[in-house]
Scaffold this active site. Structure first.
Site, mmCIF file in Angstrom:
data_model
loop_
_atom_site.group_PDB
_atom_site.id
_atom_site.type_symbol
_atom_site.label_atom_id
_atom_site.label_comp_id
_atom_site.label_asym_id
_atom_site.label_seq_id
_atom_site.Cartn_x
_atom_site.Cartn_y
_atom_site.Cartn_z
ATOM 1 N N ARG A 1 -1.169 -5.267 4.666
ATOM 2 C CA ARG A 1 -0.398 -4.726 3.556
ATOM 3 C C ARG A 1 0.809 -3.976 4.103
ATOM 4 O O ARG A 1 0.747 -3.377 5.188
ATOM 5 C CB ARG A 1 -1.263 -3.781 2.714
ATOM 6 C CG ARG A 1 -2.453 -4.452 2.062
ATOM 7 C CD ARG A 1 -3.361 -3.460 1.371
ATOM 8 N NE ARG A 1 -3.916 -2.489 2.312
ATOM 9 C CZ ARG A 1 -4.888 -1.621 2.008
ATOM 10 N NH1 ARG A 1 -5.386 -1.603 0.781
ATOM 11 N NH2 ARG A 1 -5.341 -0.784 2.909
ATOM 12 N N ARG B 1 0.879 -1.185 0.000
ATOM 13 C CA ARG B 1 0.000 0.000 0.000
ATOM 14 C C ARG B 1 0.903 1.218 0.000
ATOM 15 O O ARG B 1 1.741 1.384 0.888
ATOM 16 C CB ARG B 1 -0.897 -0.002 1.237
ATOM 17 C CG ARG B 1 -1.818 1.233 1.369
ATOM 18 C CD ARG B 1 -2.836 1.285 0.242
ATOM 19 N NE ARG B 1 -3.905 2.239 0.502
ATOM 20 C CZ ARG B 1 -3.831 3.560 0.286
ATOM 21 N NH1 ARG B 1 -2.698 4.085 -0.151
ATOM 22 N NH2 ARG B 1 -4.884 4.327 0.515
ATOM 23 N N GLU C 1 -11.017 4.420 -6.182
ATOM 24 C CA GLU C 1 -11.293 2.994 -6.317
ATOM 25 C C GLU C 1 -11.684 2.689 -7.767
ATOM 26 O O GLU C 1 -12.144 3.580 -8.502
ATOM 27 C CB GLU C 1 -12.417 2.582 -5.370
ATOM 28 C CG GLU C 1 -12.145 2.880 -3.901
ATOM 29 C CD GLU C 1 -11.060 2.019 -3.310
ATOM 30 O OE1 GLU C 1 -10.792 0.932 -3.873
ATOM 31 O OE2 GLU C 1 -10.473 2.407 -2.280
#
Length: 233
Positions: free
Chosen positions: A160, A118, A126
């Site tokens: 992440r 990330r 998104e």
């Protein structure tokens, strides 16, 4: 240890990605550095996240590979040698479940560890949002098929690895912000240069800021959750 090392074959060198913009010393808070294999385009999920693999020949990785993974790699190679491809495929799946993958790089098979990344300090639209696909395409152009260097600061709630990404003499978050492909994620990052780069993109109406009132991804995710929509991160 890589596959070739098991059989005493020479191991190809894997030079790390480099960037003239990387700090000469690591910034405060960096826990470790990842030098990845080329990033597969299909492993880039959106404009701020991707999956990367690090060769287990890397000094940081070599001593941490579980013995059962080593054993599965050897067993897979032996199965392929006797043309038992069903067993080889099953072992490949088990290796993947353990967080590793056998990747062909420069005509050699390399055992690599999987990392979900990330990008620190930015938030891209998104995929289902306006400009989501364009943001992803921008990241693909920047790192797709290339090695990256990642300064990892932490792991988030979704496991992440959160970090700064460098590739081919470029700081990738800077590129994404300056070209209007992502927002500065001020909730988690207060770096003034990030705010400056976003302001430049807004002023020039680049990328998603060509829209008069672009929707913020954190607002969109909140609406999805409150409305019982799809799970978003």
């Amino acid at each position: 240890q890589g596959i070739l090392e098991f059989y005493n074959f020479p191991i190809p060198s894997l030079p790390a990605a480099s960037s003239n913009h990387r700090p000469s010393s690591l910034p405060e808070g960096v826990q470790f550095v990842l030098n990845t294999l080329p990033v597969n385009n299909q492993n880039i999920g959106d404009g701020d996240g991707f999956t990367a693999y690090v060769a287990t020949t890397d000094p940081r990785e070599s001593g941490n590979v579980p013995i059962e993974v080593h054993e599965m790699v050897i067993a897979r190679t032996e199965a392929r040698n006797r043309r038992d491809y069903k067993s080889a495929d099953a072992l490949q799946s088990s290796i993947k479940e353990a967080g590793y993958k056998i990747i062909v790089c420069s005509d050699e098979e390399i055992l690599a560890r999987k990392y979900r990344i990330r990008m620190r300090g930015i938030d891209a639209p998104e995929l289902k949002m306006t400009y989501g696909k364009e943001s992803k395409s921008a990241l693909v152009k920047l790192i797709g098929g290339k090695r990256t260097t990642i300064h990892v600061y932490e792991q988030d709630q979704f496991d992440r690895y959160v970090g700064d990404v460098y590739c081919n003499c470029a700081f990738i978050q800077e590129k994404m912000l300056k070209n209007g492909h992502a927002w500065h994620f001020t909730t988690y990052d207060k770096r003034p240069e990030f705010a400056k780069w976003e302001r430049e993109a807004r002023a020039a109406q680049r990328g998603l800021f060509a829209s008069l009132n672009p929707e913020k991804p954190w607002d969109w995710r909140r609406e999805q959750r409150s409305g019982g929509g799809i799970q978003v991160y």
